[in-house]
Design a protein around this motif. Structure first.
Motif, PDB file in Angstrom:
ATOM      1  N   HIS A   1       0.603  -1.297   0.118  1.00 30.40           N
ATOM      2  CA  HIS A   1      -0.093   0.076  -0.018  1.00 30.40           C
ATOM      3  C   HIS A   1       0.865   1.276   0.004  1.00 30.40           C
ATOM      4  O   HIS A   1       0.416   2.296  -0.458  1.00 30.40           O
ATOM      5  CB  HIS A   1      -0.976  -0.180   1.070  1.00 30.40           C
ATOM      6  CG  HIS A   1      -0.439  -0.274   2.466  1.00 30.40           C
ATOM      7  ND1 HIS A   1       0.156  -1.829   2.899  1.00 30.40           N
ATOM      8  CD2 HIS A   1       0.068   0.679   3.527  1.00 30.40           C
ATOM      9  CE1 HIS A   1       0.677  -1.491   3.962  1.00 30.40           C
ATOM     10  NE2 HIS A   1       0.583  -0.489   4.498  1.00 30.40           N
TER      11      HIS A   1
ATOM     12  N   ASN B   1     -13.242   1.636  -7.004  1.00 36.97           N
ATOM     13  CA  ASN B   1     -13.830   2.312  -5.561  1.00 36.97           C
ATOM     14  C   ASN B   1     -14.842   3.174  -5.414  1.00 36.97           C
ATOM     15  O   ASN B   1     -15.706   3.130  -4.852  1.00 36.97           O
ATOM     16  CB  ASN B   1     -12.429   2.743  -4.747  1.00 36.97           C
ATOM     17  CG  ASN B   1     -11.349   1.692  -4.344  1.00 36.97           C
ATOM     18  OD1 ASN B   1     -12.093   0.339  -4.415  1.00 36.97           O
ATOM     19  ND2 ASN B   1     -10.436   1.850  -4.280  1.00 36.97           N
ATOM     20  N   TYR B   2     -14.297   4.334  -6.439  1.00 33.45           N
ATOM     21  CA  TYR B   2     -15.526   5.294  -6.553  1.00 33.45           C
ATOM     22  C   TYR B   2     -16.800   4.952  -7.024  1.00 33.45           C
ATOM     23  O   TYR B   2     -17.898   5.378  -6.214  1.00 33.45           O
ATOM     24  CB  TYR B   2     -14.656   6.479  -7.542  1.00 33.45           C
ATOM     25  CG  TYR B   2     -15.621   7.559  -7.399  1.00 33.45           C
ATOM     26  CD1 TYR B   2     -15.881   8.571  -6.316  1.00 33.45           C
ATOM     27  CD2 TYR B   2     -16.491   7.957  -8.629  1.00 33.45           C
ATOM     28  CE1 TYR B   2     -16.660   9.567  -6.479  1.00 33.45           C
ATOM     29  CE2 TYR B   2     -17.363   9.064  -8.690  1.00 33.45           C
ATOM     30  CZ  TYR B   2     -17.304   9.887  -7.721  1.00 33.45           C
ATOM     31  OH  TYR B   2     -18.126  11.137  -7.698  1.00 33.45           O
TER      32      TYR B   2
ATOM     33  N   LYS C   1      -9.945   6.294   9.439  1.00 32.88           N
ATOM     34  CA  LYS C   1      -9.455   4.889   8.579  1.00 32.88           C
ATOM     35  C   LYS C   1      -8.173   4.436   9.024  1.00 32.88           C
ATOM     36  O   LYS C   1      -7.762   3.319   9.337  1.00 32.88           O
ATOM     37  CB  LYS C   1      -9.074   5.034   7.178  1.00 32.88           C
ATOM     38  CG  LYS C   1      -8.681   4.038   6.440  1.00 32.88           C
ATOM     39  CD  LYS C   1      -9.467   2.970   5.903  1.00 32.88           C
ATOM     40  CE  LYS C   1      -8.619   1.604   5.588  1.00 32.88           C
ATOM     41  NZ  LYS C   1      -8.766   1.481   4.225  1.00 32.88           N
TER      42      LYS C   1
ATOM     43  N   ASN D   1     -14.721   9.256  -0.806  1.00 34.77           N
ATOM     44  CA  ASN D   1     -13.894   7.977  -1.359  1.00 34.77           C
ATOM     45  C   ASN D   1     -12.215   8.210  -1.010  1.00 34.77           C
ATOM     46  O   ASN D   1     -11.443   7.305  -0.837  1.00 34.77           O
ATOM     47  CB  ASN D   1     -14.044   7.991  -2.980  1.00 34.77           C
ATOM     48  CG  ASN D   1     -13.432   7.048  -3.498  1.00 34.77           C
ATOM     49  OD1 ASN D   1     -13.687   5.782  -2.862  1.00 34.77           O
ATOM     50  ND2 ASN D   1     -12.637   7.129  -4.685  1.00 34.77           N
TER      51      ASN D   1
ATOM     52  N   HIS E   1     -10.160   5.418   1.513  1.00 32.86           N
ATOM     53  CA  HIS E   1      -9.287   4.492   0.984  1.00 32.86           C
ATOM     54  C   HIS E   1      -7.693   4.937   1.212  1.00 32.86           C
ATOM     55  O   HIS E   1      -6.903   4.658   0.545  1.00 32.86           O
ATOM     56  CB  HIS E   1      -9.432   4.432  -0.382  1.00 32.86           C
ATOM     57  CG  HIS E   1     -10.681   3.652  -0.722  1.00 32.86           C
ATOM     58  ND1 HIS E   1     -11.853   4.147  -1.208  1.00 32.86           N
ATOM     59  CD2 HIS E   1     -10.945   2.509  -0.617  1.00 32.86           C
ATOM     60  CE1 HIS E   1     -12.900   3.374  -1.212  1.00 32.86           C
ATOM     61  NE2 HIS E   1     -12.470   2.258  -1.123  1.00 32.86           N
TER      62      HIS E   1
ATOM     63  N   GLU F   1      -4.252   4.843   2.806  1.00 30.68           N
ATOM     64  CA  GLU F   1      -3.459   3.981   3.298  1.00 30.68           C
ATOM     65  C   GLU F   1      -2.226   4.440   3.779  1.00 30.68           C
ATOM     66  O   GLU F   1      -1.736   5.751   3.564  1.00 30.68           O
ATOM     67  CB  GLU F   1      -2.981   2.905   2.138  1.00 30.68           C
ATOM     68  CG  GLU F   1      -4.118   2.296   1.396  1.00 30.68           C
ATOM     69  CD  GLU F   1      -4.481   1.033   2.024  1.00 30.68           C
ATOM     70  OE1 GLU F   1      -3.970   0.660   3.106  1.00 30.68           O
ATOM     71  OE2 GLU F   1      -5.548   0.283   1.456  1.00 30.68           O
TER      72      GLU F   1
END
Lengths: 283, 246
Positions: free
Chosen positions: A265, B3-4, B110, B204, B208, B210
């Protein structure tokens, strides 16, 4: 509900997961029975947390099967997983409290979302759960206002809010003082002995591990090195296990376990002055 | 991109289908987000719109004066504001202010395992986190743009009144004469499209993330840059559709 005493609550069979080329979990199988407290140990980067994440269904394996309460979860979609997830609680390493809600709201969240209790009943449950983790009267604080150990205990109260049949704890006692560690351990013991809850605990804390475990597993390089009751582990003649439980710096456990780890990632970004030096040449 | 689209589909499910299956969304988080996304943006939006109105009026006054046609200043200001300047510039402000904040907030959640914790507690993050923000944005951006239209026209009127010796009635008549309701509606339709794009792109980007703090920073930047581009491109397309296709 349909699990009988001899049927495992969790059944992991031939689990295999790779990140890049590296096998983080290498053909691992294990079974966990009702009322057990299974402690998973192992050095950093050995795949403990990854194993836990697979069992709770937030990561999908490359191959292999995981059954919880007798139901295969690896092929489930989000909606099917929801049904399973209501029956277990999970304590995250960092607590993972929602920073925008107060402590009380965090504990109340699963109750509000999944039960039809009245606000008064929810308030009572929240009070009770916070009291058993020693945080009476902290309902109105924000997670940012309490210490790391307190956050973890709130996380535990939240994991227990729905009285789960199954509790997963990712390092429940790291960051707690010795007394609080003992309190959390006693709580785990009470819940497993008196209510028949099953607990899966990942920990580095050997005192706590030997206090609560009915069975222990030592992981290394993605597979099980040793397993058995606490006594069997203590008397195990495997040098890696002995090094780990005695906390010795020298021994057979490799220290460079995470050096060739792939981070798919994040592309590593070297410092300008050291460009390329730490770069992963074969991503 | 995948993803979107997934995010949009599950958003549509939770907004339009789930309520008919008995899973209503709660009102209080939506109102909290409306206050954050909309109400708190009012001063900034008002200031932006006021300066646009004033500058539009001054620039058009200078040019029109050479033709002896200052009388058309209100017409120009109103049409330009309602059709283009209002929706676009206010969307810019909202992207910079609320879009980036949403991306950073969700990204931090996240990174700190909060979203994972929600999933494990069997609480769908789209329903719990994104639906309130989406609905709040869908209501508040058009509302802000309508407010901005008023404030901008007021700015234009200030210039006309102080510098060009218009009287109030003259300004209002000029403004009303040049614009029809469609000018207002087209701006509102645009703003709904902008709201959709801005909030889904921001969510979005945030969902997501990371990595750690660096990832959150990148997601925030991405939400602003992609949000602006998507908004400007969709604005051009909608202008073609509304004003050139007929």
């Amino acid at each position: 509900m349909n699990t009988t005493a001899d049927q495992p609550v969790i059944e992991v069979a031939d689990l295999y997961r790779t990140f890049g080329k590296r096998a983080v979990i290498n053909h691992l199988s294990l079974e966990i029975y009702r009322g057990e407290t299974l402690v998973i140990m192992g050095g950093s980067g050995c795949g403990k947390s990854t194993l836990l994440r697979h069992i709770i269904g937030v990561m999908k394996p490359t191959s292999g099967s995981i059954k919880i309460f007798g139901e295969e979860t690896t092929a489930m979609n989000e909606r099917e997983l929801t049904g399973i997830r209501r029956r277990f609680g999970m304590l995250f390493q960092s607590g993972a409290l929602l920073a925008s809600l107060t402590v009380g709201e965090n504990v109340a969240l699963p109750l509000i979302e999944h039960t039809k209790l009245t606000p008064d009943e929810i308030e009572q449950v929240v009070k009770d759960k916070l009291e058993i983790v020693g945080l009476k009267g902290f309902e109105r604080m924000k997670p940012a206002e309490i210490s790391g150990g307190m956050k973890k205990r709130v996380g535990l109260a939240r994991a227990l809010a729905l009285d789960p049949e199954l509790l997963f704890s990712d390092e429940p006692t790291s960051g707690l003082d010795p007394i609080m560690t003992a309190v959390v351990d006693r709580l785990t013991l009470d819940l497993t002995r008196k209510r028949g809850m099953t607990a899966v605990v990942v920990t580095h804390d050997m005192t706590s591990a030997f206090r609560i475990a009915t069975r222990m597993i030592m992981l290394g390089r993605g597979s099980i090195i040793a397993q058995g009751t606490p006594d069997e582990i203590r008397n195990c003649d495997n040098p890696e296990v002995q090094q780990f439980i005695n906390g010795e710096a020298d021994g057979p456990v490799p220290l460079n376990i995470s050096q060739d780890e792939d981070h798919p990632h994040i592309a590593p970004r070297p410092l300008v002055t050291a460009r390329g030096r730490f770069h992963n040449k074969t991503p | 991109m995948k993803n979107y689209l997934q995010l949009n589909l599950s958003l549509l499910y939770w907004v339009f289908i789930a309520p008919f299956k008995g899973q209503f969304f709660k009102l209080s988080p939506i109102i909290r987000q409306m206050v954050f996304i909309g109400v708190r943006a009012v001063p900034m939006v008002a200031l932006t719109a006021l300066t646009i109105g004033i500058t539009l009026a001054m620039q058009s006054a200078r040019s029109l004066q050479q033709l002896g046609a200052e009388i058309y200043v209100p017409n120009l200001v109103t049409v330009a504001l309602l059709r283009e300047m209002g929706p676009v510039l206010i969307a810019v402000i909202v992207i910079g202010r609320s879009g980036s904040a949403v991306a950073a907030e969700l990204g931090t959640m996240k990174v700190s395992e909060e979203i994972e914790a929600l999933e494990v507690m069997a609480i769908n993050p789209v329903r719990f986190l994104i639906v309130p923000r989406f609905l709040a944005m869908l209501v508040m951006l058009p509302a802000l743009i309508i407010l901005g239209n008023y404030v901008g026209i007021f700015g234009g009127w200030l210039v006309c009144w102080l510098a060009l010796d218009f009287n109030v009635a003259g300004f209002i008549l000029g403004a009303l004469e040049s614009s029809d309701l469609w000018d207002l509606y087209s701006g509102v339709v645009k703003s709904v499209v902008f709201a959709w794009l801005v909030i889904t792109i921001a969510c979005n980007a945030g969902m997501h993330v990371e990595g750690g703090a660096e990832g959150v920073g990148q997601a925030t930047t991405k939400s602003v840059v992609h949000g602006l581009l998507a908004m400007l491109v969709s604005n051009a397309l909608l202008t073609v559709l509304f004003f050139f296709g007929r």
